[in-house]
Design a protein around this motif. Structure first.
Motif, short mmCIF file in Angstrom:
data_model
loop_
_atom_site.label_atom_id
_atom_site.label_comp_id
_atom_site.label_asym_id
_atom_site.label_seq_id
_atom_site.Cartn_x
_atom_site.Cartn_y
_atom_site.Cartn_z
N ASN A 1 -46.97 34.12 -14.59
CA ASN A 1 -47.43 34.47 -15.94
C ASN A 1 -48.29 35.74 -16.00
OD1 ASN A 1 -46.14 32.13 -17.07
ND2 ASN A 1 -47.84 30.92 -16.23
N GLU A 2 -48.40 36.47 -14.89
CA GLU A 2 -49.10 37.75 -14.93
C GLU A 2 -48.19 38.78 -15.60
OE1 GLU A 2 -50.95 41.14 -11.86
OE2 GLU A 2 -49.95 39.35 -11.07
N LYS A 3 -48.75 39.57 -16.51
CA LYS A 3 -47.94 40.54 -17.24
C LYS A 3 -47.86 41.87 -16.49
CE LYS A 3 -48.74 38.58 -21.83
NZ LYS A 3 -49.28 38.81 -23.20
N GLU B 1 -41.97 46.04 -19.66
CA GLU B 1 -42.87 44.90 -19.49
C GLU B 1 -42.07 43.74 -18.92
OE1 GLU B 1 -44.96 44.00 -23.09
OE2 GLU B 1 -45.20 46.11 -23.61
N ALA B 2 -42.77 42.88 -18.16
CA ALA B 2 -42.09 41.72 -17.58
C ALA B 2 -43.11 40.62 -17.28
CB ALA B 2 -41.36 42.11 -16.30
N VAL B 3 -42.60 39.40 -17.24
CA VAL B 3 -43.43 38.26 -16.85
C VAL B 3 -42.53 37.24 -16.17
CG1 VAL B 3 -43.18 37.06 -19.07
CG2 VAL B 3 -45.19 36.62 -17.64
N SER B 4 -43.06 36.60 -15.12
CA SER B 4 -42.31 35.61 -14.34
C SER B 4 -43.06 34.28 -14.36
CB SER B 4 -42.16 36.09 -12.89
OG SER B 4 -41.69 35.05 -12.05
N ASP B 5 -42.32 33.17 -14.27
CA ASP B 5 -42.98 31.86 -14.23
C ASP B 5 -43.31 31.40 -12.81
OD1 ASP B 5 -40.45 31.26 -13.34
OD2 ASP B 5 -40.04 29.68 -14.81
N LYS B 6 -42.96 32.24 -11.80
CA LYS B 6 -43.28 31.92 -10.41
C LYS B 6 -43.84 33.15 -9.70
CE LYS B 6 -39.75 28.37 -9.35
NZ LYS B 6 -38.60 28.07 -8.46
N LEU B 7 -44.53 32.92 -8.61
CA LEU B 7 -44.96 34.02 -7.74
C LEU B 7 -43.72 34.80 -7.31
CD1 LEU B 7 -47.51 35.12 -6.12
CD2 LEU B 7 -46.59 33.82 -4.20
N THR B 8 -43.75 36.11 -7.52
CA THR B 8 -42.58 36.92 -7.20
C THR B 8 -43.00 38.34 -6.88
OG1 THR B 8 -40.31 37.42 -7.93
CG2 THR B 8 -42.05 37.66 -9.58
N ASN C 1 -38.12 32.78 -12.93
CA ASN C 1 -37.43 33.21 -14.14
C ASN C 1 -38.20 34.40 -14.69
OD1 ASN C 1 -35.33 31.06 -14.53
ND2 ASN C 1 -37.15 29.75 -14.56
N LEU C 2 -37.52 35.53 -14.84
CA LEU C 2 -38.18 36.78 -15.22
C LEU C 2 -37.64 37.26 -16.56
CD1 LEU C 2 -40.16 38.99 -13.89
CD2 LEU C 2 -38.04 40.27 -13.46
N LYS C 3 -38.54 37.53 -17.49
CA LYS C 3 -38.17 38.10 -18.80
C LYS C 3 -38.62 39.55 -18.82
CE LYS C 3 -36.72 37.90 -23.14
NZ LYS C 3 -37.39 37.05 -24.16
N LEU C 4 -37.67 40.46 -19.10
CA LEU C 4 -37.96 41.89 -19.12
C LEU C 4 -37.80 42.46 -20.52
CD1 LEU C 4 -35.89 41.30 -16.40
CD2 LEU C 4 -36.81 43.54 -15.84
N HIS C 5 -38.65 43.42 -20.86
CA HIS C 5 -38.59 44.10 -22.15
C HIS C 5 -38.77 45.59 -21.91
CE1 HIS C 5 -40.90 45.23 -26.07
NE2 HIS C 5 -39.66 45.66 -26.13
N ASP D 1 -33.65 37.35 -16.41
CA ASP D 1 -33.13 37.31 -15.04
C ASP D 1 -33.55 35.98 -14.42
OD1 ASP D 1 -31.64 38.79 -13.08
OD2 ASP D 1 -33.47 38.97 -11.91
N PRO D 2 -32.60 35.07 -14.16
CA PRO D 2 -32.97 33.70 -13.78
C PRO D 2 -33.52 33.57 -12.37
CG PRO D 2 -30.58 33.96 -13.73
CD PRO D 2 -31.14 35.24 -14.30
#
Length: 328
Positions: free
Chosen positions: A316-318, A159-166, A139-143, A129-130
């Protein structure tokens, strides 16, 4: 144990597929890669959840049935998230509020890979999810993963991780009915407090004790007794549509009929119960009526204001949410 899948359509230049998981006892779970959606749970051939008439119906209209709803499930007051001195504005798509992530993760086509061994049959689904989509930073990656074992337990994780505060507060939005109607079922839940809500469905006065109210499920009781009570909160929302704060005792909830039992266990702090108050046998879900199913939305409870610290993710928090549904 076995897995299989069929392609049933196309959307956004992507294949739409229905994935089937089967355990050694013949329990069957069907998952759609559209929205990482739990479509069916068949126990001895009987469906334990509310489903639309065909897989293709799920992408025709947003009904949340079984979907992985995000980035946020539920409402954000005035669509605002305050962090430090900054206020981040999300799109207003529910009157004056933001709800269910906008064009959320349940409306997107996920990648998937199914697998099985001697112990489980599972499907792993992933989605990118951009940054900026639906107004959310990062940018969020979900699993997401659905895993069926031979104890007739379906394990769901996200599970998810983002490269910015969100901010992130997703949920699986399956409606359970155990082959009956939800209002006919019995419920026991380990929750001492619930959150009353205002006309918009958002909490507005903190926690209140369930004891002595329609929301008291500490001892097993019929769901319909709550739905048809004269409680002002039930009347306000036309049924159950409320967060329950879990007290940590296990299992978190047990739903039962004359023939079946569902045990729910999660690492979430709350379960939002919604009894399909709006369904009325019209539109695409014309096979579903009011109070036919009950959700156990495992999530952080909605906030009263724009302090969303509980659902804030650092870069980068999981994130990891787990829910187990054991069927008997």
């Amino acid at each position: 144990m076995k897995t299989s899948f069929i392609k049933y359509g196309r959307k956004d230049n992507r294949d739409l597929c229905e994935i089937t998981l089967v355990n050694d006892h013949g329990m069957v779970v069907k998952v759609l890669n559209y929205g990482a959606t739990l479509e069916k749970v068949l126990l001895n051939g009987e469906n334990m959840i509310l489903s639309l008439k065909s897989p293709a119906d799920y992408s025709r209209e947003r009904n949340f049935l079984g979907g992985t709803v995000g980035r946020i499930a539920g409402r954000v007051r005035e669509g605002q998230w305050k962090h430090g001195q900054e206020i981040h504005q999300l799109p207003l798509n529910d009157g004056e509020n933001h709800i269910h992530g906008g064009i959320g993760t349940d409306m997107q086509v996920w990648n998937f890979r199914s697998s099985c061994d001697g112990k489980t049959a599972k499907v792993d689904l992933t989605l990118f999810d951009p940054d900026g989509h639906n107004g959310y930073p990062g940018n969020l990656k979900l699993h997401a993963c659905y895993e069926l074992d031979n104890e007739n337990t379906l394990h769901y994780s996200l599970e998810a991780v983002s490269d910015k505060l969100t901010i992130f507060n997703p949920v699986n939005h399956t409606y359970f009915n155990l082959g009956d109607r939800a209002e006919n079922l019995d419920l026991q839940m380990n929750a001492d407090y619930y959150l009353p809500v205002d006309e918009t469905g958002l909490p507005d006065r903190g926690m209140e004790k369930v004891e002595g109210t329609a929301f008291d499920f500490k001892q097993k009781k019929r769901v319909g007794d709550a739905l048809h009570s004269n409680d002002a909160q039930i009347k306000l929302r036309n049924g159950l549509d409320h967060p329950f704060i879990l007290n940590g005792n296990l299992p978190n909830a047990v739903l039962s009929s004359n023939k079946h039992k569902l045990t729910v266990t999660t690492n979430a702090p709350a379960l939002v119960l919604y009894a399909g108050n709006h369904f009325d046998h019209t539109g695409i879900p014309d096979n579903i009526g009011q109070y036919d199913g009950l959700t156990f939305e495992a999530q952080c409870p909605p906030a009263e204001d724009n302090d969303l610290g509980q659902i804030t993710l650092l870069p980068n928090e999981k994130f990891k949410r787990t829910v187990d549904w054991k069927f008997e």
